[in-house]
Design a protein around this motif. Structure first.
Motif, short mmCIF file in Angstrom:
data_model
loop_
_atom_site.label_atom_id
_atom_site.label_comp_id
_atom_site.label_asym_id
_atom_site.label_seq_id
_atom_site.Cartn_x
_atom_site.Cartn_y
_atom_site.Cartn_z
N GLU A 79 0.83 -1.21 0.00
CA GLU A 79 0.00 0.00 0.00
C GLU A 79 0.87 1.26 0.00
O GLU A 79 0.56 2.23 -0.70
CB GLU A 79 -0.95 0.00 1.20
CG GLU A 79 -1.98 1.10 1.14
CD GLU A 79 -2.80 1.13 -0.15
OE1 GLU A 79 -3.04 2.24 -0.67
OE2 GLU A 79 -3.21 0.07 -0.65
N LYS B 299 2.23 1.77 -3.47
CA LYS B 299 1.20 2.33 -4.33
C LYS B 299 1.04 3.84 -4.08
O LYS B 299 0.88 4.62 -5.03
CB LYS B 299 -0.13 1.60 -4.12
CG LYS B 299 -0.14 0.20 -4.69
CD LYS B 299 -1.26 -0.68 -4.20
CE LYS B 299 -2.63 -0.16 -4.35
NZ LYS B 299 -3.69 -1.11 -3.94
N GLN B 300 1.09 4.24 -2.83
CA GLN B 300 0.98 5.67 -2.50
C GLN B 300 2.13 6.47 -3.12
O GLN B 300 1.90 7.55 -3.67
CB GLN B 300 0.95 5.86 -0.98
CG GLN B 300 -0.34 5.41 -0.35
CD GLN B 300 -0.30 5.44 1.17
OE1 GLN B 300 0.66 5.87 1.78
NE2 GLN B 300 -1.38 4.97 1.78
N TYR B 301 3.34 5.95 -3.05
CA TYR B 301 4.47 6.64 -3.68
C TYR B 301 4.24 6.81 -5.18
O TYR B 301 4.57 7.84 -5.76
CB TYR B 301 5.78 5.88 -3.45
CG TYR B 301 6.48 6.25 -2.17
CD1 TYR B 301 7.06 7.51 -2.02
CD2 TYR B 301 6.57 5.36 -1.11
CE1 TYR B 301 7.71 7.86 -0.84
CE2 TYR B 301 7.21 5.69 0.06
CZ TYR B 301 7.78 6.95 0.19
OH TYR B 301 8.42 7.29 1.36
N HIS B 302 3.66 5.81 -5.80
CA HIS B 302 3.46 5.88 -7.25
C HIS B 302 2.26 6.73 -7.66
O HIS B 302 2.10 7.05 -8.84
CB HIS B 302 3.40 4.46 -7.84
CG HIS B 302 4.76 3.88 -7.97
ND1 HIS B 302 5.43 3.33 -6.90
CD2 HIS B 302 5.58 3.80 -9.03
CE1 HIS B 302 6.62 2.93 -7.31
NE2 HIS B 302 6.74 3.21 -8.59
N ARG B 303 1.46 7.13 -6.71
CA ARG B 303 0.39 8.10 -7.02
C ARG B 303 0.96 9.50 -7.18
O ARG B 303 0.31 10.37 -7.75
CB ARG B 303 -0.67 8.07 -5.92
CG ARG B 303 -1.51 6.82 -5.94
CD ARG B 303 -2.63 6.87 -4.91
NE ARG B 303 -3.24 5.57 -4.81
CZ ARG B 303 -3.11 4.75 -3.77
NH1 ARG B 303 -2.42 5.13 -2.71
NH2 ARG B 303 -3.69 3.57 -3.75
N SER B 304 2.16 9.70 -6.67
CA SER B 304 2.81 11.03 -6.78
C SER B 304 4.32 10.85 -6.95
O SER B 304 5.11 11.26 -6.11
CB SER B 304 2.51 11.88 -5.54
OG SER B 304 2.92 11.20 -4.37
#
Length: 109
Positions: free
Chosen positions: A18, A21-26
């Motif tokens: 998770e 995934k958060q890192y790859h949202r920004s």
């Protein structure tokens, strides 16, 4: 334009996945810029459980050697790669130091 597909595994930890995934949202702008600067036109990453699949479309001037040199010369890219390695794990058949492994295309319609 050429297209390359790669795969890599994440560590089997729901919380780590998770966070990844958060890192790859920004994704950091310096990392995005570095990709564009070497001729990456489009890059997509897909996730199933802990297996990643990346599609990278590049312009006609792109080379992996050029990308490798640019990555090594960019401190923000190095920082990003070091951070991402906290979440990633090498595939069993990967060569020493290899993260993303290029896949062979076996079918096209």
């Amino acid at each position: 334009m050429d297209r390359y597909c790669f795969t890599l595994d994440l560590k089997e930890d729901k919380k780590l996945i998770e966070t990844y995934k958060q890192y790859h949202r920004s994704v950091w702008p310096e990392v995005k810029d570095s990709l564009k600067d070497v001729g990456v036109i489009n890059l997509e990453i897909y996730l199933l459980e802990n297996r990643l699949f990346m599609i990278m479309e590049v312009d006609d001037d792109f080379t992996f050697e050029q990308k490798r040199k640019a990555d090594l010369a960019n401190s923000k890219v190095q920082e990003w790669e070091k951070l991402m390695w906290n979440f990633q794990q090498a595939l069993p058949w990967a060569k020493a130091g290899e993260k993303w492994v290029m896949m062979d295309q076996i079918f096209e319609l």
